[in-house]
Design an enzyme around this catalytic site. Structure first.
Site, PDB file in Angstrom:
ATOM      1  N   LEU A 147      -4.146  18.970  -4.310  1.00 35.87           N
ATOM      2  CA  LEU A 147      -3.887  19.222  -5.722  1.00 35.87           C
ATOM      3  C   LEU A 147      -5.173  19.399  -6.501  1.00 35.87           C
ATOM      4  O   LEU A 147      -5.223  20.135  -7.491  1.00 35.87           O
ATOM      5  CB  LEU A 147      -3.079  18.062  -6.324  1.00 35.87           C
ATOM      6  CG  LEU A 147      -1.677  17.850  -5.760  1.00 35.87           C
ATOM      7  CD1 LEU A 147      -1.041  16.622  -6.392  1.00 35.87           C
ATOM      8  CD2 LEU A 147      -0.808  19.082  -5.984  1.00 35.87           C
ATOM      9  N   GLY A 148      -6.225  18.709  -6.086  1.00 37.97           N
ATOM     10  CA  GLY A 148      -7.489  18.821  -6.803  1.00 37.97           C
ATOM     11  C   GLY A 148      -8.550  17.924  -6.223  1.00 37.97           C
ATOM     12  O   GLY A 148      -8.285  17.071  -5.364  1.00 37.97           O
ATOM     13  N   GLY A 183     -12.109  15.550  -7.290  1.00 40.26           N
ATOM     14  CA  GLY A 183     -12.984  14.942  -8.278  1.00 40.26           C
ATOM     15  C   GLY A 183     -14.254  14.521  -7.567  1.00 40.26           C
ATOM     16  O   GLY A 183     -14.424  14.773  -6.372  1.00 40.26           O
ATOM     17  N   THR A 184     -15.137  13.870  -8.298  1.00 43.53           N
ATOM     18  CA  THR A 184     -16.350  13.402  -7.670  1.00 43.53           C
ATOM     19  C   THR A 184     -16.017  12.284  -6.695  1.00 43.53           C
ATOM     20  O   THR A 184     -15.582  11.200  -7.089  1.00 43.53           O
ATOM     21  CB  THR A 184     -17.339  12.884  -8.725  1.00 43.53           C
ATOM     22  OG1 THR A 184     -17.600  13.936  -9.644  1.00 43.53           O
ATOM     23  CG2 THR A 184     -18.647  12.465  -8.078  1.00 43.53           C
ATOM     24  N   GLY A 185     -16.186  12.546  -5.418  1.00 44.45           N
ATOM     25  CA  GLY A 185     -15.978  11.529  -4.392  1.00 44.45           C
ATOM     26  C   GLY A 185     -14.544  11.314  -3.966  1.00 44.45           C
ATOM     27  O   GLY A 185     -14.281  10.568  -3.021  1.00 44.45           O
ATOM     28  N   VAL A 210      -7.174  14.592  -4.438  1.00 42.04           N
ATOM     29  CA  VAL A 210      -5.788  14.243  -4.745  1.00 42.04           C
ATOM     30  C   VAL A 210      -4.885  15.212  -4.003  1.00 42.04           C
ATOM     31  O   VAL A 210      -5.108  16.424  -4.006  1.00 42.04           O
ATOM     32  CB  VAL A 210      -5.516  14.302  -6.262  1.00 42.04           C
ATOM     33  CG1 VAL A 210      -4.076  13.893  -6.561  1.00 42.04           C
ATOM     34  CG2 VAL A 210      -6.485  13.396  -7.019  1.00 42.04           C
ATOM     35  N   LYS A 261      -4.234   9.684  -3.896  1.00 37.98           N
ATOM     36  CA  LYS A 261      -5.678   9.835  -4.096  1.00 37.98           C
ATOM     37  C   LYS A 261      -6.421   9.036  -3.032  1.00 37.98           C
ATOM     38  O   LYS A 261      -6.109   7.864  -2.784  1.00 37.98           O
ATOM     39  CB  LYS A 261      -6.059   9.319  -5.488  1.00 37.98           C
ATOM     40  CG  LYS A 261      -7.552   9.406  -5.798  1.00 37.98           C
ATOM     41  CD  LYS A 261      -7.917   8.628  -7.064  1.00 37.98           C
ATOM     42  CE  LYS A 261      -7.456   9.354  -8.300  1.00 37.98           C
ATOM     43  NZ  LYS A 261      -8.020   8.738  -9.543  1.00 37.98           N
ATOM     44  N   ASP A 264     -13.073   7.257 -19.612  1.00 35.30           N
ATOM     45  CA  ASP A 264     -13.367   8.569 -19.028  1.00 35.30           C
ATOM     46  C   ASP A 264     -12.335   9.593 -19.474  1.00 35.30           C
ATOM     47  O   ASP A 264     -11.771  10.334 -18.662  1.00 35.30           O
ATOM     48  CB  ASP A 264     -13.412   8.486 -17.499  1.00 35.30           C
ATOM     49  CG  ASP A 264     -14.105   9.699 -16.860  1.00 35.30           C
ATOM     50  OD1 ASP A 264     -14.831  10.412 -17.585  1.00 35.30           O
ATOM     51  OD2 ASP A 264     -13.932   9.925 -15.651  1.00 35.30           O
TER      52      ASP A 264
END
Length: 379
Positions: free
Chosen positions: A34-35, A37-39, A42, A61, A163
């Site tokens: 799905l995507g 991120g940093t590190g 998902v 995740k 965030d």
């Protein structure tokens, strides 16, 4: 997916709140990404039917393959931290916790409620297709839902999200409901609704520099929930500009499209002047504020991580001074009067002084009152 009835929902929560909840998660290559991120990455987990009933998919995740190879524990620990927080956050505008599991290698996987997409992805598509700002009705729905989530987070859960950005706002359907996600770097607020870093040296604001409030950038000793409000204002900015905050300044600093940059600045100045004529919700917010005063796998992973970092805290060394400031609004598209309130909310939420920013509760109450007044006026 509709929210379960309270009794059923509570029974479900009792089952998922145990960290040993048996969740069977296939290896990453077998899941739809799905995507990134940093590190972390998902994925979509399609669950097998049970007793003949179709079960809704989950979003899961886990840390990226690169982080596992490097044996970097930071992001793995953040997943555990996020799970601990989400267990306690029961609110319709906060992504639902479904469970967490640790495999034999010590890799944690967090299972979450599945939403359609993120606000950030929607805005990227609109930018790429030159569709113009997010429709005002969708922006109002986002503002209302996120404000409700922040009010709960700040005043009941006593947490600072830490965030906020468009990719950490999830959207179901055609803006049927918006939900906050990614609580991996959230921080606890004390009884005064503050975070005192001198008294709590183990706490650190991580966030993403582009969306940080001025007091965070200035590394002050005490911050409060209004740091989230500044970041919220920059999400509102994203719905209008369709780009992350301060990236237009980056283009200018790199000497790209200078003529266009000049036009945008001129239009922003016009818009600032027009702001003086705004009325309605913002005036009510300011009044309430004055009363208060006397009361966030592996397919080209490295490339994906680099792309994410480009919109995070990466190589904006020439623009460090822009962090924590209100970015100029581009008016590359004509904004109708429907956007007046949205623009003014952007200005109010991004005031330099935290005490000059509205509380989340003030925002949603004023939007609610405004909607009621509009409805009554049309009767």
């Amino acid at each position: 997916m509709e929210t379960p009835r309270r009794k059923l929902r509570n029974l479900h929560l009792e089952n998922v709140q145990n960290s040993s909840t048996p969740i069977r998660v296939p290896p990453s290559p077998m899941l739809k990404t799905l995507g990134h991120g940093t590190g972390v990455s998902v994925y979509r987990l399609d669950r097998s039917p049970r007793r003949g009933q179709i079960r809704s998919p989950w979003a899961v995740k886990r840390i990226t393959h690169n982080m596992r190879v490097k044996k970097d524990t930071l992001f793995n620990e953040r997943i555990v931290h996020e799970a601990e927080i989400l267990r306690k956050l029961q609110h319709p505008n906060i992504v639902g916790f479904r469970g967490v599991v640790t495999n034999a290698e010590g890799v944690n996987t967090l299972a979450l409620e599945m939403c359609t997409t993120s606000l950030g992805s929607i805005l990227e598509e609109r930018h790429d297709e030159d569709l113009g700002p997010l429709p005002a009705k969708h922006t109002f729905k986002m503002i209302m839902d996120v404000a409700l989530a922040l009010d709960f987070l700040h005043n009941e859960a006593r947490m600072l999200h830490g965030d906020l950005k468009s990719f950490n706002v999830l959207v179901k359907g055609e803006f049927e409901i918006c939900k906050l996600c990614d609580f991996g770097v959230s921080l606890p607020l004390d009884e005064q609704g503050e975070i005192n870093f001198l008294k709590n040296p183990g706490l650190r604001y991580v966030g993403t520099s582009l969306w940080c409030a001025p007091e965070v950038v200035d590394d002050v000793d005490i911050i409060d929930s209004k740091a989230d409000i500044f970041s919220f204002g920059l999400i509102i900015y994203e719905t209008l500009a369709l780009v992350p905050p301060h990236t237009l300044e980056l283009d200018a600093a790199l000497g790209e499209d200078m003529d266009s940059s000049h036009d945008l600045t001129t239009d922003a100045e016009k818009l600032q002047r027009k702001q003086l004529d705004f009325s309605g919700v913002a005036a009510e917010i300011e009044e309430d504020m004055s009363q208060e005063a006397v009361e966030e796998e592996d397919v080209d992973e490295e490339e994906d991580d680099t792309k994410e970092n480009d919109t995070k805290e990466n190589d904006f060394s020439d623009l460090d001074s822009a962090y924590g400031t209100r970015p100029p609004l581009p008016v590359a598209f004509e904004l109708s009067d429907d956007y007046n309130c949205i623009v003014e909310l952007f200005y109010l939420c991004t005031n330099a002084l935290s005490e000059d920013r509205p509380a989340a509760k003030t925002i949603w109450q004023c939007l609610e009152n405004n909607a009621a007044n509009v409805a009554n006026g049309s009767d």
